[in-house]
Design a protein around this motif. Sequence first.
Motif, PDB file in Angstrom:
ATOM      1  N   VAL A 166       2.401   0.981   7.658  1.00 20.54           N
ATOM      2  CA  VAL A 166       1.151   1.611   6.692  1.00 20.54           C
ATOM      3  C   VAL A 166       0.028   0.636   7.170  1.00 20.54           C
ATOM      4  N   THR A 167      -1.000   1.386   7.158  1.00 20.06           N
ATOM      5  CA  THR A 167      -2.329   0.509   7.498  1.00 20.06           C
ATOM      6  C   THR A 167      -2.473  -0.719   6.425  1.00 20.06           C
ATOM      7  N   GLY A 168      -2.834  -1.627   6.771  1.00 19.47           N
ATOM      8  CA  GLY A 168      -2.872  -2.746   5.727  1.00 19.47           C
ATOM      9  C   GLY A 168      -1.639  -3.572   5.726  1.00 19.47           C
ATOM     10  N   THR A 169      -0.437  -3.244   6.472  1.00 20.83           N
ATOM     11  CA  THR A 169       0.697  -4.075   6.155  1.00 20.83           C
ATOM     12  C   THR A 169       1.312  -4.075   7.758  1.00 20.83           C
ATOM     13  N   VAL A 200       0.118   1.088  -6.313  1.00 25.11           N
ATOM     14  CA  VAL A 200       0.719   0.952  -5.108  1.00 25.11           C
ATOM     15  C   VAL A 200       1.947   1.697  -5.133  1.00 25.11           C
ATOM     16  N   THR A 204       5.562   3.860   0.322  1.00 25.55           N
ATOM     17  CA  THR A 204       4.821   4.303   1.589  1.00 25.55           C
ATOM     18  C   THR A 204       4.408   3.001   2.348  1.00 25.55           C
ATOM     19  N   LEU A 205       5.250   1.809   1.869  1.00 22.98           N
ATOM     20  CA  LEU A 205       4.700   0.479   2.542  1.00 22.98           C
ATOM     21  C   LEU A 205       6.042   0.056   3.560  1.00 22.98           C
ATOM     22  N   ASP A 218       2.355  -7.484   1.122  1.00 22.59           N
ATOM     23  CA  ASP A 218       2.429  -6.320   1.559  1.00 22.59           C
ATOM     24  C   ASP A 218       1.747  -5.417   0.505  1.00 22.59           C
ATOM     25  N   SER A 221      -1.981  -6.283   0.729  1.00 21.11           N
ATOM     26  CA  SER A 221      -2.712  -5.943   1.924  1.00 21.11           C
ATOM     27  C   SER A 221      -3.016  -4.252   1.751  1.00 21.11           C
ATOM     28  N   ALA A 222      -2.036  -3.572   1.322  1.00 16.27           N
ATOM     29  CA  ALA A 222      -2.037  -2.146   1.256  1.00 16.27           C
ATOM     30  C   ALA A 222      -3.389  -1.908   0.193  1.00 16.27           C
ATOM     31  N   ALA A 226      -7.088   0.071   1.260  1.00 16.06           N
ATOM     32  CA  ALA A 226      -7.335   1.211   0.450  1.00 16.06           C
ATOM     33  C   ALA A 226      -8.554   0.950  -0.148  1.00 16.06           C
TER      34      ALA A 226
END
Length: 469
Positions: A166-169, A200, A204-205, A218, A221-222, A226
């Motif tokens: 996922v974006t950011g992880t 969060v 989704t992570l 994690d 970062s997510a 966002a």
Amino acid sequence: MKEFKLPDVGEGLTEAEIVRWHVKAGDQVKVNQIIVEIETAKAVVELPCPFDGVVAALMAEEGETVDVGKPIISVDDGTGGGAAPAPAPASVPERGQALAEDMVPALPKEERQPVLVGYGVKMGAAKRRPRKAPPSAPSAPSTPSAPLTPSAPSAGPPAARENGPVTGTAAAPSGTAASVRPGAALAKPPVRKLAKDLGVDLTTLTGTGPQGSITRDDVQSALEAAAAPAVAHAVRTGEERIPVKGVRKATAQAMVASAFTAPHVTEFLQVDVTETMDAVGRLRRLADFAEVKVSPLLLVAKAVLVAARRYPMINSAWDEAAQEIVVKHHVNLGIAAATPRGLLVPNVKDAHAMSLPDLARALGALAETARAGRTQPADMAGGTITITNVGVFGVDAGTPILNPGESAILAFGQVRDMPWVVDGQIVPRKVCTLALSFDHRVVDGELGSLFLRDVGAMLEDPLRMLAWN
């Protein structure tokens, strides 16, 4: 292994923020050693450790808000009760979205150890009740007892091979146990709490921790990924958002409850305090006050105490549940204090029974403790009437809101030179404005006016304090 759960250090507090840890993983700790500072809705409090041993893990980070009853630190006390090795997929317990790390073996019997008051001593082994086995998922491996070891890419469930990061992880290592159960997120309780507080969705992570578990990094970062657009917009528009928590949050809730529960009335009185200012100067030269700070607030406090004795109903509270007025025959005098942590209202216990030098010392200690941020919950509990000194900010008057549980609060405005009529002549005098807010359910207009008039009269002529005391 023992876990120290966040205790309720105040009066029914439900949460606290971790301000600063005094220890780290691997440190040796002893019973009653200060290990952490927490900020409750009322004060910053230092917590001692109830165990001897070695710090195994800090289960809450600085700045994190933790619910009362949640573990914040684990200590290896040498009893041998460590975390169990990761179980096979089919043996993972189910408690909502449960964790492999949550499995802890029964502790062996232990010797009696010194503990803090309130934590007690438990003898014998601690055992968990048996857990029900989870229902098998269609995509689970056919050999439930197989160990969680890296395998070829084709051995894992299809979802584990196909899902990207996922974006950011960061992506989980290939072939790990990140997919112990399809749709389940592997994360420790503090991480779940953090994700819940931040909104969060763990499912989704993709975890980067051991066995594909989701870590705090994690989640953060997510969240950062966002929030990046919103942060950039805030920078462009010059906005800043400050989380409302701790003392400020509690103050806001209390002020709203007070303003919309007690019918407030505020009366104002301008007073010539020239004689009071002269008296302050004379008191400072007395030997009894040699090491004590003497300010006009001292004589204002004394005037309030004397007037409260003359009009006991001003020192009372409205009991909504019992539909009774509770008249207090003691005065715990609150002094509103502006601190970096927000507005605090500690009180001087049994101020009515103090001599003037003792009252001066108590007020000085109260102010020093508040400025240092060391005011304890007990210091702010049980107040009966309050003074707020708005004059120190150069303000003449205001309409103060009642401290919850009290029926009156006096605002003391700045003392300044003003033209005043004395014996038919206009002369410069030291003048201030007093503002008294009171609960009209308990204090009617006549009583409030008489109380305010008498406080003003004693500040015009301090000798009246001796006559009426």
